[in-house]
Write a protein that holds these residues in place. Structure first.
Motif: not given
Length: 103
Positions: A46-48, A44, A50-51
């Motif tokens: 990895l989304a952070e 989870d 990317e952001r």
């Protein structure tokens, strides 16, 4: 705390470059650590990653535009624009005398 070397003693291409390079290096390492943690233990995250990377890229894009705009406002560029305007004004007057500017 970073100190700024006197002009002429800059170790890099522009004032503040060393500090920017340090901040960039620290940022990239922190983001790499976060991505590694995400890949190994918490996908989870990895989304952070990317952001954060997207936000950093957007910020750098805005700062790039600001630097480009500032360069365009330099004394040298203003003088060149003033010379061009004088040339255009001179040409306009010349055309008006010859009857080229009707109106």
């Amino acid at each position: 705390m970073h100190s700024t070397p006197p002009p002429g003693e800059q170790s890099s291409g522009y004032p503040g470059r060393d500090r920017l390079d340090d901040a960039n290096r620290q940022f990239r390492r922190a983001l790499a650590r976060l991505a590694r943690e995400g890949r190994r233990h918490d996908p989870d995250l990895l989304a952070e990653v990317e952001r954060i990377a997207a936000e950093a890229a957007d910020t750098l894009d805005r700062l790039t535009q600001a630097a480009t705009t500032a360069e365009g406002n330099s004394a040298r560029h203003r003088a060149a624009l003033a010379r061009e305007q004088q040339n255009l004004d001179r040409l306009t007057r010349k055309l008006a005398r010859r009857g080229g500017a009707r109106g």
